[in-house]
Enzyme design. Structure first.
Site, short mmCIF file in Angstrom:
data_model
loop_
_atom_site.label_atom_id
_atom_site.label_comp_id
_atom_site.label_asym_id
_atom_site.label_seq_id
_atom_site.Cartn_x
_atom_site.Cartn_y
_atom_site.Cartn_z
N SER A 186 35.89 39.50 33.75
CA SER A 186 35.38 40.02 35.00
C SER A 186 34.22 40.97 34.67
CB SER A 186 36.49 40.72 35.79
OG SER A 186 36.03 41.26 37.00
N TYR A 213 28.16 38.57 43.57
CA TYR A 213 28.64 38.72 42.19
C TYR A 213 29.94 39.54 42.19
CZ TYR A 213 28.70 40.11 37.26
OH TYR A 213 29.07 40.32 35.95
N LYS A 217 33.66 38.40 40.78
CA LYS A 217 34.31 39.11 39.68
C LYS A 217 35.66 39.69 40.11
CE LYS A 217 32.45 37.59 37.08
NZ LYS A 217 32.65 37.07 35.72
#
Length: 343
Positions: A186, A213, A217
């Site tokens: 992550s 993003y 993650k």
């Protein structure tokens, strides 16, 4: 003058002390490398009966993960979209007969299925460790070949499908002395955004590169936590992690302004690591005996991380308030199954 953080320190474990702000000093400082962890664990050349799978090995910290893992003697399957680039990055590792390069384009789920079938065939039905490392970052709003938002599709869905197609091998390969592990790379960037189950593809608007993003993650964390919940008692454990910050032209090609700004920020530059240090937390998650039999952990600095203190900046250690959410983890799991067409 040493730079000391004014917030509680959130890391525990044998390597935690090296990550304290008064001790960090940029790439190549005292923070541990992946290879050092292999050596500390006494695993050089000892895992000849184990099989690992690592995604995203053509650039960034990917090759460093492969080098450290290969030093254990394990058979290592590695994936890349650009095979020529990966061959150049991996160099002589491919001559060892322990590292096997496979094609996978994580924007196209058909190639994920083909890659999983090849791993199944070439590994003889064995798989002990999966490190889901491949990622894109802060991209323009685009879709994968299957029609999913690019960052969510690449960073989460492709890895979810790869795991799902190979989970039976991971379960069957687990032993009482060496439980199987799935390690999801992550990022501290998960703190940019939770998962919005009602707007995963941003069909309702609100797209930003960093927001997408962050969602992808956070999804990596949720997947690891749910693996632990579903399969931990069967000897298959899930971990998520932040590798720290490092310079990677390929990964960071859409955020060069931020990269340049970081170079003028003393705190950021002290936090940055080199590739060998960046890979350490993945290797720690995959191999450390300290973690044997316990998963569902968020790792950072080759240590176990706690919650990030309130009002901290993006590079302070720890996970966000939304990183552990059983209801969302379970819902995302079911949604992901439908999206990739399993069960």
């Amino acid at each position: 003058m040493a730079m000391v953080s004014q917030v509680p320190f959130q890391l525990t474990g044998r390597y935690a002390e090296r990550n304290k702000w008064e001790n960090v000093n940029g790439p190549g400082d005292s923070r541990v490398t992946g290879q050092q962890i292999v050596e500390d664990e006494g695993l050089v050349g000892t895992l000849t009966d184990k099989v690992a799978l690592i995604t995203g090995v053509s650039s960034g910290m990917g090759p460093a993960i492969v080098r450290a893992m290969a030093s254990t003697g394990a058979t290592v399957f590695v994936t890349a979209r650009n095979l020529e680039k990966a061959k150049e990055a991996l160099g002589s590792l491919l001559d060892t007969r322990r590292v096997h390069l496979l094609y996978m384009d994580q924007t196209e789920l058909a190639t994920v299925r083909a890659c999983a079938a090849e791993v199944r065939k070439q590994s003889g039905g064995k798989l002990n460790i999966m490190i889901n490392n491949a990622a894109v970052m802060d991209t323009p709003q685009e879709k994968t070949k299957d029609g999913f938002e690019l960052q969510f599709g690449t960073n989460h869905l492709s890895h979810f499908l790869l795991f799902y197609l190979l989970k039976d091998l991971l379960l069957a390969s687990s032993t009482p002395s060496f439980h199987s592990r799935v390690v999801n790379v992550s990022s501290s960037g998960h703190r940019y955004s939770p998962v919005d189950l009602g707007n995963l593809g941003f069909e309702k608007g609100g797209y930003t590169g960093w927001g997408a993003y962050g969602q992808s993650k956070t999804a990596n964390i949720y997947m690891a936590n749910q693996i632990e919940r579903l399969y931990g008692s069967q000897g298959l454990h899930g971990y998520s992690l932040s590798p720290g910050s490092f310079f990677s032209p390929n990964l960071q090609k859409y955020c060069q302004d931020e990269v340049e700004a970081a170079k003028d920020n003393e705190r950021m530059m002290k936090y940055f690591v080199n590739y060998e240090q960046a890979c350490a937390t993945s290797i720690y998650g995959a191999l450390s005996k300290d973690l044997e039999g316990r998963g569902g952990l968020y790792l950072e600095g080759a240590s176990v991380a706690g919650p990030v203190p309130a009002d901290s900046d993006i590079i302070e250690y720890g996970y966000s308030t939304w990183a552990f959410d059983r209801e969302k983890e379970e819902k995302l799991w079911e949604v992901s199954k439908k999206m990739v067409g399993v069960e």
